[in-house]
Design a protein around this motif. Structure first.
Motif, short mmCIF file in Angstrom:
data_model
loop_
_atom_site.label_atom_id
_atom_site.label_comp_id
_atom_site.label_asym_id
_atom_site.label_seq_id
_atom_site.Cartn_x
_atom_site.Cartn_y
_atom_site.Cartn_z
N UNK A 1 29.08 -1.02 -23.52
CA UNK A 1 29.58 0.00 -24.46
C UNK A 1 30.13 -0.65 -25.73
N UNK A 2 29.91 0.03 -26.83
CA UNK A 2 30.58 -0.31 -28.08
C UNK A 2 32.04 0.10 -27.96
N UNK A 3 32.94 -0.79 -28.28
CA UNK A 3 34.38 -0.51 -28.18
C UNK A 3 34.97 -0.26 -29.57
N UNK A 4 35.47 0.95 -29.80
CA UNK A 4 36.08 1.30 -31.07
C UNK A 4 37.60 1.21 -30.95
N UNK A 5 38.20 0.48 -31.87
CA UNK A 5 39.64 0.26 -31.90
C UNK A 5 40.23 0.94 -33.13
N UNK A 6 41.48 1.33 -33.05
CA UNK A 6 42.11 2.05 -34.17
C UNK A 6 43.48 1.44 -34.50
N UNK A 7 43.53 0.21 -34.98
CA UNK A 7 44.80 -0.47 -35.20
C UNK A 7 45.55 0.03 -36.44
N UNK A 8 46.87 -0.18 -36.41
CA UNK A 8 47.73 0.04 -37.56
C UNK A 8 48.38 -1.30 -37.89
N UNK B 1 42.15 -8.71 -28.01
CA UNK B 1 42.79 -9.62 -27.06
C UNK B 1 43.94 -8.93 -26.33
N UNK B 2 44.72 -8.17 -27.04
CA UNK B 2 45.87 -7.48 -26.43
C UNK B 2 45.42 -6.49 -25.38
N UNK B 3 44.27 -5.83 -25.61
CA UNK B 3 43.77 -4.84 -24.66
C UNK B 3 42.82 -5.44 -23.62
#
Length: 515
Positions: free
Chosen positions: A350-357, A366-368
């Motif tokens: 799966x493509x992993x989409x992240x939404x950081x601030x 890395x954190x997840x």
């Protein structure tokens, strides 16, 4: 911008006769508005013929107003009759206020005011249109410093409906009130500010260009991409590099360095070495034919954006950290007809989409505990309605980058791919604007309402800095800054106490403390 549509005459002013020293672009605009406001205006310039040129120019503006039906012939005749030449400084003796709009040089302004004091009455006000010099320091050379005040207009004066009113440390309250009334009679919003470097508008504008330059210097994106993001996603009238080219680096770089040094190397105002080298190369902007952009027949040459890649649909997993982002991105995936991976952890391909601030894609992956090769971050600060920004980790495989790119652009919305960065582009620039504005409020340079209105009028931002913070969410802005500071340890990103306190308490950023 055109100045051929002057406003109607405004209410009576607390002055009868205004002297104007310096008849360049700023002086002409000030003289035009003063005459329209009912004052007799005496024009003085050291250059022979300059006053006649100024009067002809202003008369031309009014004549175009008559041609367009905005003014009557009687208005034109009445206004023109209020413009007089003062061949010598002594001819300004009857003025009850004199505004100087001469070269931006401390010694020149001090010398002029000292000579004016010799011919004016003690009740006459001396106003300086300085944009960067200390009003208190200018007044220190005067016999009556209480009469000296900053009265800073913006170019073009008739269209920029704001004037900064800057009392020096010894300026009398009566002079402040009279100059504010004059500015209002001339049809402008009067933004009272303390006598600090950059005053209000130039101070508040420091983050827009300097943070964009920092992003460019980190090779996060090219200048055109940064401009597109801030115009399309951020709603700014023009991008920072378009603005730098319009103003000219010979002007902009000097202002950046001046305010930085006047604030004793405050990190929030740190200039970029990029502008110093470009200035040395003569890449000034429009005036030299090339700056950040190259100009042909006065128009910037901008390369087309890269085409949307052709990528087959893949399962899409969305990081659950931001529920609102999950909802919006899930709707986007559904609209594109792509499969949504609803597992607690992403499936193998799966493509992993992240939404950081304020974090970069690498840090969040890395954190997840995710595979960085499949991770792409999406900036959700402004939502998905207009341009969309994505950024990859150094390990992201091209096929996953292209898949995210194709997904985000499936409905024709433009997409800007970025290299990994703490805070994308929009997050960084907006957070810095809000932070500088909050610190202005903390220092008491101006009231919160004055700050926001002045920035809207003087800089053309979609919102003032405090209203901008509330619009995007002050807690989100605080999170961005905290994460930027944690990653870089650069004091540039340390949050203002004004911002931290109000964001933590859930209060609007314009909230003032009761005394």
């Amino acid at each position: 911008m055109s100045t051929d549509a002057p406003p109607e005459a405004t209410p009576a002013t607390p002055f009868r006769r205004l002297g104007l020293v310096g008849t360049g672009a700023m002086g002409r605009g000030i003289a035009q508005l003063a005459a329209q406001a009912g004052l007799e205006v005496s024009l003085h310039d050291a250059r022979t013929g300059a006053v006649d040129e100024a009067r002809d120019f202003i008369a031309g503006v009014w004549s175009r107003g008559v041609a367009k039906g905005r003014l009557s012939e009687d208005d034109l005749a009445r206004y023109r009759a209020r413009l007089h030449e003062a061949a010598e400084l002594a001819d300004l003796a009857g003025c009850d206020v004199v505004v100087e709009a001469i070269v931006e040089n401390l010694e020149a302004k001090q010398d002029l005011f000292a000579r004016l004091e010799a011919v004016l009455g003690d009740d006459a006000v001396l106003a300086t249109n300085t944009s960067s010099l200390s009003v208190t320091t200018i007044a220190s050379a005067c016999r009556v410093p209480q009469r000296v005040i900053g009265f800073h207009f913006f170019n073009p004066v008739p269209l920029m409906k704001i004037v900064e009113v800057i009392p020096g440390l010894r300026t009398s309250t009566d002079v402040v009130a009279r100059i504010e009334a004059l500015g209002q009679a001339m049809g402008h919003f009067t933004a009272r500010a303390t006598d600090t470097p950059g005053f209000l508008v130039n101070h508040a504008g420091r983050a827009f260009g300097t943070e964009a330059l920092r992003i460019l210097g980190e090779s996060v994106a090219d200048h055109a991409t940064i401009d597109r993001i801030l115009v399309d996603q951020g709603g700014f009238r023009m991008g920072p590099f378009t603005l730098l080219d319009l103003t000219g680096l010979d002007v902009s770089h000097a202002v950046m360095e001046s305010i930085y040094h006047q604030y004793y190397e405050e990190a929030r105002f740190r200039p970029s070495p990029l502008t110093r080298s470009r200035l040395a190369a003569g890449l000034l902007g429009r005036k030299s034919g090339e700056g950040f952009y190259r100009y042909e027949e006065g128009k910037a040459v901008v390369e087309d954006e890269p085409p949307l890649p052709a990528a087959p649909p893949v399962p899409v997993w969305i990081s659950p950290e931001d529920p609102e982002a999950v909802e919006a991105l899930s709707a986007l995936v559904a609209a594109a007809g792509w499969p949504l991976d609803r597992g607690e952890r992403p499936a193998a391909e799966s493509l992993c989409l992240l939404t950081p601030l304020g974090e970069d894609a690498t840090q969040v992956a890395l954190r997840q505990g995710l595979e960085a090769r499949r991770c792409v971050a999406v900036d959700m600060l402004a939502g998905l309605d207009r341009r969309r920004s994505l950024m990859t980790t150094p390990a992201t495989e091209p096929r996953y980058r292209d898949a995210a790119w194709a997904l985000l652009g499936h409905d024709g919305t433009p997409v800007s791919p970025l290299h990994d960065s703490n805070g994308f582009v929009l997050q960084r620039v907006v957070a810095c604007i809000v932070n500088v504005g909050a610190e202005i409020a903390q220092q008491g340079v101006a009231t919160p309402d004055t700050l926001d209105r002045a920035v809207e009028l003087g800089l053309g931002y979609p919102r003032g800095p405090l209203a901008m913070g509330d619009h995007y969410g002050s807690r989100r802005i605080l999170t961005i800054l905290d994460n930027l500071f944690a990653a870089s340890r650069d004091p540039r990103y340390r949050p203002s106490p004004w911002l931290r306190r109000r964001a933590t308490l859930g209060l609007p950023l314009a909230t003032t403390e009761s005394t």
